[in-house]
Each structure stands twice: as C-alpha cells, then as structure tokens.
Scaffold this motif. Structure first.
Motif, PDB file in Angstrom:
ATOM      1  N   LEU A 251       0.822  -1.211   0.000  1.00 35.52           N
ATOM      2  CA  LEU A 251       0.000   0.000   0.000  1.00 35.52           C
ATOM      3  C   LEU A 251       0.855   1.260   0.000  1.00 35.52           C
ATOM      4  O   LEU A 251       0.462   2.287  -0.569  1.00 35.52           O
ATOM      5  N   ASP A 252       2.028   1.182   0.620  1.00 40.01           N
ATOM      6  CA  ASP A 252       2.920   2.351   0.629  1.00 40.01           C
ATOM      7  C   ASP A 252       3.410   2.674  -0.780  1.00 40.01           C
ATOM      8  O   ASP A 252       3.502   3.848  -1.170  1.00 40.01           O
ATOM      9  N   GLN A 255       0.548   4.260  -2.742  1.00 43.42           N
ATOM     10  CA  GLN A 255       0.342   5.653  -2.347  1.00 43.42           C
ATOM     11  C   GLN A 255       1.405   6.559  -2.965  1.00 43.42           C
ATOM     12  O   GLN A 255       1.094   7.616  -3.537  1.00 43.42           O
ATOM     13  N   SER A 268      -3.879  -1.575  -9.184  1.00 43.82           N
ATOM     14  CA  SER A 268      -3.223  -2.507  -8.273  1.00 43.82           C
ATOM     15  C   SER A 268      -3.950  -3.841  -8.332  1.00 43.82           C
ATOM     16  O   SER A 268      -5.161  -3.893  -8.574  1.00 43.82           O
ATOM     17  N   SER A 299      -9.026  -0.095   1.328  1.00 45.40           N
ATOM     18  CA  SER A 299      -7.666   0.339   1.670  1.00 45.40           C
ATOM     19  C   SER A 299      -6.819   0.521   0.415  1.00 45.40           C
ATOM     20  O   SER A 299      -5.977   1.425   0.350  1.00 45.40           O
ATOM     21  N   ARG A 302      -8.047   3.702  -1.153  1.00 48.30           N
ATOM     22  CA  ARG A 302      -7.623   4.823  -0.307  1.00 48.30           C
ATOM     23  C   ARG A 302      -6.135   5.134  -0.498  1.00 48.30           C
ATOM     24  O   ARG A 302      -5.720   6.292  -0.466  1.00 48.30           O
ATOM     25  N   ALA A 303      -5.334   4.104  -0.745  1.00 45.40           N
ATOM     26  CA  ALA A 303      -3.901   4.310  -0.960  1.00 45.40           C
ATOM     27  C   ALA A 303      -3.626   5.049  -2.266  1.00 45.40           C
ATOM     28  O   ALA A 303      -2.568   5.671  -2.408  1.00 45.40           O
TER      29      ALA A 303
END
Length: 322
Positions: A251-252, A255, A268, A299, A302-303
C-alpha cells in the motif's frame, strides 16, 4: 479537547463523512481461459474461481455484466504437452487468449479486455522468457513478448498487459504496436514484486517454475524506491497505465506512485494469495467475508489505486446490486 466521536455516532453520519466509496467501475475481473468446450473447473486454492473454456467464459461474462462489471483480464492456460521452451503457444496466431478476445468482442463489444502478456504460462520450464544457461535471457525474450502483444491486439484487446518484468518490454511492445498502427493501450506491470502471495495463481495457471524462482527479474520486496524507478521507466517507454502488484503488502508503494505519477491511471492487483487468504479465513469463521473484502479493497483505493484487479469483483457486484 477536540471531539471526534460525533463523526462516528450513527451509520448515517459515518456515511456522510466517508471519503472513499467503492464502485463496480473500480474493478477488473481476472479470468483463466482453457482449451475445449463445456469446461468450468473450480480452482481448489481459490474458492469460487474457475478455469473456463471460451463458450462458458461467454456465459460467465454475461453474468458479470449483469452486476455492472465491464472490465476483464485474461490469462491463457494450456496443457503441459503443448508447452515448449519458447512458449510458442502464447504468441501463435491462434493462441487461446486471442481466440477468447475475438469471441468476447463479437458477443460483448462493451467489455474492456485486458490481456496478460507473459511466457510463464506457456513455457515448459515455467519461467517468463527464453533461457540461456538456466537463466532468463532478457533481450531475446523481448520480440516474443512483442509478438504476443501484437496477436492480442489484432484480435481486439483494448489493453495488453506485459507482466514478465523484462527490461525494455514496454518499449518493444510499443514499437510493435505503433509499427502496425494499432491503438491498443499498454497496462504495464511496472512494480511487480517477487511475492509469496502468488502461490494460488501458479496452481490456477499451471505456471510454477520447474526450477529456481523468479527473484532474478521480479522485484525484491525489501526495496523502497526501485518500484517508482520501474514505473518511471515504463512511462518513458510508452506505458499508458501503470500497476503495483501485489496490493495489500504494498500500500505504501501504491500511495507513493499515485502521488508521483498523477497523470497515469494506477492499477493494483489484489492477487490470488490475498484473495485466498481472506476467502478461506472468512469460510473458517475468523471474520465476516463482506466486511473483510470491503475493508481490504477500500484500503487499496484509499492508498491511491484508481482501478483494482480482484477476484472478488463479481461477488462485490452481486452484493451491491441487490
């Protein structure tokens, strides 16, 4: 003291302040297509996911469209006896994916079709390119990937998605498509990590390496910046969309990619192991299936992912279209 609890007091208030909302328009649904007719084989490690022959694939796509999902990603699966050292069945003119694309576009022109471009499903050794001394030969693999992408494109694919992680694969494919004056777009598997989460996929596609692993070309998950560098290189080579794969453990990277490359649609992939982990855990009673999938997919969005490849897309559509 600042009061935050009033923002969460009721479901109506929580909905009012929610920033992220999932939609079927966010999803791309993967399919595994096989030879034959009347084939629908459930994949043991991926409950609810099947290998389809083209005829039954069309029936399933009709159901997918009925719940609002109109984007799919195709993987070809062939018998072991049809595989060879070069993966010839993957880039032959009558390859299984191209035949599926033609059938889909004839029956459902509104479906947006992505096709996976990699040799691992077609080589007898299960690696993603031609071998030289038991190592993948990057540069000799590029023309084969370009030929596979070309065959998918002339069949009608909207996007070709090179996933072999060969240096220069996007450039090779872009040059071939441009030479043939094809408008097919490229979704690059730009930041694809060498992950343990791929296990069920290799069962589904019959693509496990016969020796060694793919760490020499898929990315080391211990790196922090290489993923962004890979994405930048793919954009320079001509990628239209970009991808981070897998999703939940990265997720990092999603983002950071969304911030650094805001002009490129970011995809993704919630991969097979992520799906199997959540699905199996829910079936064992460890958590509520709807909640765990909705939370995990939220999530990813959101990322910063604009689109999510997920095996849960059809179930999400069924549950939200009621």
């Amino acid at each position: 003291m600042k009061r935050f609890r009033p923002y969460r007091a009721t479901q109506e208030i929580r909905d009012q302040y929610a920033d992220i909302h999932l939609s079927v328009a966010d999803f791309i649904y993967p399919y595994f297509v096989v030879e034959g007719t009347g084939v629908k084989e459930e994949i043991p490690s991926m409950k609810g996911i099947y290998r389809f022959s083209v005829d039954l694939l069309l029936e399933d796509i009709r159901e997918l469209l009925s719940v609002g999902v109109n984007k799919i990603l195709l993987f070809g699966v062939i018998p072991a006896e049809e595989k060879d050292e070069k993966g010839s069945a993957g880039f032959a003119a009558d390859n299984i994916v191209s035949r599926a694309v033609r059938a889909i576009k004839k029956s459902f022109p509104e479906v947006i079709v992505f096709t996976d471009v990699c040799l691992c499903e077609y080589t007898s050794h299960g690696h993603c390119g031609l071998l030289h001394n038991h190592d993948v030969d990057n540069d000799s693999t590029l023309p084969l990937l370009a030929e596979m992408a070309y065959q998918h494109a002339v069949a009608g694919a909207d996007f070709v998605a090179p996933s072999a992680m060969m240096d220069g694969q996007v450039e090779a494919i872009r040059k071939r498509l441009d030479k043939e004056k094809l408008s097919t777009k490229i979704l690059a598997y730009s930041a694809k990590y060498a992950s343990a989460f791929y296990g069920p996929f290799r069962d589904a596609a019959g693509s496990a390496p016969s020796f060694g692993d793919r760490k020499a070309y898929q990315m080391d998950f211990r790196t922090k910046d290489q993923g962004l560098e890979e994405i930048a290189a793919d954009i320079e080579e001509g990628a239209d969309w970009i991808m981070v794969k897998p999703a939940l453990a990265y997720l990092d990277i999603i983002q950071r990619a969304s911030v650094r490359f805001p002009d490129y649609p970011l995809v993704s992939y919630q991969v097979s192991g992520e799906y199997a982990m959540l699905k199996t855990g829910a079936q064992a009673g460890f958590f509520d299936e709807d909640r765990i999938f909705f939370e995990s997919l939220t999530s990813i969005k959101r990322a910063g992912a604009q689109y999510i490849i997920t095996y849960y897309a059809k179930e999400f559509g069924k549950k939200t279209s009621k």
